[in-house]
Write a protein that holds these residues in place. Structure first.
Motif, mmCIF file in Angstrom:
data_model
loop_
_atom_site.group_PDB
_atom_site.id
_atom_site.type_symbol
_atom_site.label_atom_id
_atom_site.label_comp_id
_atom_site.label_asym_id
_atom_site.label_seq_id
_atom_site.Cartn_x
_atom_site.Cartn_y
_atom_site.Cartn_z
ATOM 1 N N VAL A 194 0.844 -1.143 0.097
ATOM 2 C CA VAL A 194 -0.090 -0.116 0.057
ATOM 3 C C VAL A 194 1.034 1.101 -0.071
ATOM 4 C CG1 VAL A 194 -1.914 1.398 1.033
ATOM 5 C CG2 VAL A 194 -1.743 -1.264 1.376
ATOM 6 N N SER A 195 1.375 1.645 -1.174
ATOM 7 C CA SER A 195 1.951 3.005 -1.136
ATOM 8 C C SER A 195 1.494 3.986 -2.308
ATOM 9 C CB SER A 195 3.451 2.218 -2.113
ATOM 10 O OG SER A 195 4.443 3.098 -2.321
ATOM 11 N N GLY A 196 2.367 5.064 -2.022
ATOM 12 C CA GLY A 196 2.081 6.291 -2.760
ATOM 13 C C GLY A 196 2.501 6.326 -4.241
ATOM 14 N N GLY A 197 3.328 5.307 -4.567
ATOM 15 C CA GLY A 197 3.788 5.128 -5.856
ATOM 16 C C GLY A 197 2.684 4.455 -6.797
ATOM 17 N N PRO A 213 1.908 -10.582 -5.476
ATOM 18 C CA PRO A 213 1.266 -10.590 -6.911
ATOM 19 C C PRO A 213 0.601 -9.208 -7.269
ATOM 20 C CG PRO A 213 -0.315 -11.819 -5.445
ATOM 21 C CD PRO A 213 1.109 -11.536 -4.694
ATOM 22 N N PRO A 214 0.412 -8.921 -8.548
ATOM 23 C CA PRO A 214 -0.066 -7.683 -8.829
ATOM 24 C C PRO A 214 -1.399 -7.434 -8.513
ATOM 25 C CG PRO A 214 0.784 -9.090 -10.932
ATOM 26 C CD PRO A 214 0.745 -9.817 -9.690
ATOM 27 N N GLU A 215 -2.229 -8.242 -7.930
ATOM 28 C CA GLU A 215 -3.535 -7.886 -7.360
ATOM 29 C C GLU A 215 -3.538 -7.451 -6.026
ATOM 30 O OE1 GLU A 215 -3.283 -12.507 -7.463
ATOM 31 O OE2 GLU A 215 -2.641 -10.823 -8.683
ATOM 32 N N GLN A 216 -2.206 -7.802 -5.301
ATOM 33 C CA GLN A 216 -1.938 -7.599 -3.872
ATOM 34 C C GLN A 216 -1.239 -6.047 -3.829
ATOM 35 O OE1 GLN A 216 -2.141 -11.966 -2.743
ATOM 36 N NE2 GLN A 216 -1.051 -10.803 -1.477
ATOM 37 N N VAL A 217 -1.232 -5.346 -4.810
ATOM 38 C CA VAL A 217 -0.649 -3.893 -4.897
ATOM 39 C C VAL A 217 -1.427 -2.825 -5.090
ATOM 40 C CG1 VAL A 217 1.198 -2.613 -6.259
ATOM 41 C CG2 VAL A 217 1.558 -5.127 -6.165
ATOM 42 N N VAL A 218 -1.723 -1.910 -4.028
ATOM 43 C CA VAL A 218 -2.572 -0.879 -3.986
ATOM 44 C C VAL A 218 -1.642 0.357 -4.090
ATOM 45 C CG1 VAL A 218 -4.208 0.383 -2.765
ATOM 46 C CG2 VAL A 218 -4.008 -2.247 -2.736
ATOM 47 N N GLY A 219 -1.694 1.086 -4.895
ATOM 48 C CA GLY A 219 -1.102 2.367 -5.227
ATOM 49 C C GLY A 219 -1.664 3.501 -5.847
ATOM 50 N N SER A 220 -1.214 4.600 -6.054
ATOM 51 C CA SER A 220 -1.690 5.840 -6.582
ATOM 52 C C SER A 220 -2.083 5.293 -7.921
ATOM 53 C CB SER A 220 -0.960 7.069 -6.499
ATOM 54 O OG SER A 220 -0.768 7.499 -5.252
ATOM 55 N N LEU A 235 -6.323 -0.341 -22.640
ATOM 56 C CA LEU A 235 -6.784 0.514 -21.431
ATOM 57 C C LEU A 235 -5.868 1.542 -21.672
ATOM 58 C CD1 LEU A 235 -7.316 -1.951 -18.652
ATOM 59 C CD2 LEU A 235 -9.019 -0.718 -19.841
ATOM 60 N N LEU A 236 -6.540 3.017 -21.568
ATOM 61 C CA LEU A 236 -5.494 4.099 -21.914
ATOM 62 C C LEU A 236 -5.257 4.821 -20.512
ATOM 63 C CD1 LEU A 236 -3.795 6.045 -23.989
ATOM 64 C CD2 LEU A 236 -6.141 7.184 -24.057
ATOM 65 N N ARG A 237 -3.950 5.125 -20.257
ATOM 66 C CA ARG A 237 -3.747 6.116 -19.026
ATOM 67 C C ARG A 237 -3.537 7.573 -19.344
ATOM 68 N NH1 ARG A 237 -0.564 3.718 -14.811
ATOM 69 N NH2 ARG A 237 0.980 5.504 -14.798
ATOM 70 N N THR A 238 -4.587 8.242 -18.691
ATOM 71 C CA THR A 238 -4.882 9.646 -18.766
ATOM 72 C C THR A 238 -4.158 10.547 -17.902
ATOM 73 O OG1 THR A 238 -6.947 10.063 -17.658
ATOM 74 C CG2 THR A 238 -7.323 9.005 -19.680
ATOM 75 N N PRO A 239 -3.984 11.784 -18.167
ATOM 76 C CA PRO A 239 -3.079 12.668 -17.387
ATOM 77 C C PRO A 239 -3.867 12.908 -16.128
ATOM 78 C CG PRO A 239 -3.116 13.502 -19.492
ATOM 79 C CD PRO A 239 -4.006 12.528 -19.576
ATOM 80 N N LYS A 240 -5.238 12.665 -15.727
ATOM 81 C CA LYS A 240 -5.920 13.011 -14.757
ATOM 82 C C LYS A 240 -5.702 12.028 -13.543
ATOM 83 C CE LYS A 240 -10.442 14.107 -13.062
ATOM 84 N NZ LYS A 240 -12.022 14.384 -13.349
ATOM 85 N N LEU A 241 -5.344 12.633 -12.425
ATOM 86 C CA LEU A 241 -4.949 11.780 -11.030
ATOM 87 C C LEU A 241 -6.052 11.230 -10.700
ATOM 88 C CD1 LEU A 241 -2.737 10.510 -9.124
ATOM 89 C CD2 LEU A 241 -3.317 12.590 -7.868
ATOM 90 N N GLU A 242 -6.385 9.963 -10.340
ATOM 91 C CA GLU A 242 -7.563 9.489 -9.757
ATOM 92 C C GLU A 242 -7.617 9.431 -8.411
ATOM 93 O OE1 GLU A 242 -10.346 5.510 -10.742
ATOM 94 O OE2 GLU A 242 -8.224 5.223 -10.744
ATOM 95 N N PHE A 243 -6.468 8.861 -7.863
ATOM 96 C CA PHE A 243 -6.437 8.742 -6.558
ATOM 97 C C PHE A 243 -4.892 8.748 -6.188
ATOM 98 C CE2 PHE A 243 -6.189 6.000 -2.606
ATOM 99 C CZ PHE A 243 -7.218 6.347 -1.826
ATOM 100 N N ASN A 244 -4.870 9.518 -4.803
ATOM 101 C CA ASN A 244 -3.535 9.710 -4.389
ATOM 102 C C ASN A 244 -3.442 8.583 -2.954
ATOM 103 O OD1 ASN A 244 -0.804 10.559 -3.574
ATOM 104 N ND2 ASN A 244 -1.422 12.472 -2.803
ATOM 105 N N GLY A 271 3.966 9.942 5.780
ATOM 106 C CA GLY A 271 2.945 9.448 4.885
ATOM 107 C C GLY A 271 2.461 8.101 5.125
ATOM 108 N N ASP A 272 2.937 7.328 6.039
ATOM 109 C CA ASP A 272 2.511 6.216 6.258
ATOM 110 C C ASP A 272 1.547 6.326 7.704
ATOM 111 O OD1 ASP A 272 3.656 4.774 4.135
ATOM 112 O OD2 ASP A 272 5.568 4.974 5.295
ATOM 113 N N LEU A 273 1.586 7.317 8.320
ATOM 114 C CA LEU A 273 1.014 7.439 9.884
ATOM 115 C C LEU A 273 -0.291 7.037 10.013
ATOM 116 C CD1 LEU A 273 1.042 8.498 12.590
ATOM 117 C CD2 LEU A 273 0.770 10.780 11.822
ATOM 118 N N GLN A 274 -1.190 7.661 9.067
ATOM 119 C CA GLN A 274 -2.546 7.128 9.032
ATOM 120 C C GLN A 274 -2.823 5.815 8.700
ATOM 121 O OE1 GLN A 274 -1.538 9.916 7.363
ATOM 122 N NE2 GLN A 274 -2.379 11.773 8.283
ATOM 123 N N MET A 275 -2.049 4.951 7.982
ATOM 124 C CA MET A 275 -2.070 3.620 7.723
ATOM 125 C C MET A 275 -1.888 2.861 8.992
ATOM 126 S SD MET A 275 -0.271 1.111 4.991
ATOM 127 C CE MET A 275 1.457 1.326 5.609
#
Length: 341
Positions: A194-197, A213-220, A235-244, A271-275
């Motif tokens: 669970v990372s900001g990356g 595994p990929p399905e257990q990676v949560v990121g921005s 699936l096109l990656r657009t410049p709009k940030l969806e989730f930080n 950045g990990d404090l709330q987690m």
């Protein structure tokens, strides 16, 4: 009579041997770790002891036992599972991509922040600030398909080398943390990043480097949209940030993508404090840990004043609440996976 005797003997042997075989099979499926052999890159000390005691407590029948389905462990990536100095590795990927893509974008020679990257002008690049770097991220992370982005990341991880060690960036993963991931999985924990990356960035190497595994990676994430093209759907990656996925976004992401409050969480920065807070606030036994970068000789020493991975408020709260703070210098016998014991 002899035939009946042989038949009875075979039945007796079968009934005696079958339970023994089942017992042996059961024993063989149990973790073989002993306190002496577990986590070999961790020195005997408070952090190693706390980890071993926590895992023993929640996996042993008793009042604090936790069923395997609820054994969720979450880890930050940058500075927790691999190094993050002198810049976040994903940012280094973006800078390297600018140089790779520059021939197709001649206008970058006169545009900031691209000019600073191409001129290797660190001072000018720093003046851009965090917002000034966003055009670099957009140019190198979006406007392409998920597949193409993954291919670019894979190519970079194979060719790029860290400026201090000369090793591939993926070899800069921390050996003690990889051992911890493996140790938890042997005790039926499910491990997540669970990372900001960028999630798609980490999914390229997470399985190989961490066993996650990929399905257990949560990121921005950027907004991704479906498009039908002449050669098929993408699936096109657009410049709009969806989730930080940073700070208070981490427990939100855990709830959204995992759906269970973690039993164990590890980070290294504010950045990990709330987690960590969210994890520790759960009922029953919980484990919250911080990797404290204290080894200037083998790695880096930084915390409160660092521009990368700042550890200030989280360090104070960890000490107040009795969370585990890993002193890298005194508690790890080796740092990186490429090093030998």
């Amino acid at each position: 009579m002899i035939a009946r005797f042989r038949q009875s003997l075979r039945r007796a042997v079968r009934h005696a041997v079958l339970p023994l075989l089942l017992l042996l099979a059961a024993c063989g499926s149990m973790p073989s770790d002993t306190p002496e052999s577990a986590l070999p890159s961790w020195k005997d000390g408070p952090s190693r002891s706390a980890i071993l005691e926590f895992v023993r407590t929640v996996t042993t029948t008793g009042p604090d036992y936790v069923a395997p389905a609820d054994r969720v462990a979450v880890f930050d990536n940058d500075g927790t599972l691999w190094a993050e100095q002198p810049v976040y590795f994903q940012l280094q990927f973006a800078l390297d991509e600018v140089r790779t893509l520059a021939p197709a974008h001649p206008q970058w020679r006169t545009q900031q922040p691209f000019r600073a990257v191409l001129d290797n002008d660190q001072a000018a690049l720093l003046k851009q600030g965090e917002k000034g770097l966003l055009p670099i991220v957009a140019a190198t992370h979006t406007g392409i398909s998920v597949e193409e982005f993954g291919q670019r990341v894979a190519s970079w991880t194979e060719s790029a080398r860290h400026p201090r060690t000369g090793q591939p960036y993926t070899a800069m993963a921390y050996a003690p943390m990889r051992e911890l991931l493996d140790y938890l999985r042997r005790h039926e924990f499910k491990t997540f990043i669970v990372s900001g990356g960028d999630g798609d960035f980490m999914r390229v190497f997470a399985q190989k480097v961490y066993g996650i595994p990929p399905e257990q990676v949560v990121g921005s994430s950027f907004v991704t949209q479906y498009e039908m093209r002449a050669d098929g759907p993408v699936l096109l990656r657009t410049p709009k940030l969806e989730f930080n996925d940073d700070g208070p976004g981490k427990p939100v992401a855990i709830n959204r993508y995992i759906g269970r409050r973690p039993l164990l969480a590890f980070g290294n920065s504010d950045g990990d404090l709330q987690m960590l807070q969210w994890t520790a606030a759960g009922s029953g036994k919980r484990f919250a840990g911080l990797v404290h970068h204290t080894d200037a000789q083998r790695e880096w020493a930084y915390d409160r004043q660092s521009h990368i991975g700042r550890l200030d408020k989280a360090l104070d709260e960890a000490r107040q609440r009795g969370w585990t703070v890993v002193d890298m210098k005194t508690e790890w016998s080796r740092i990186y996976v490429f090093e030998t014991q």
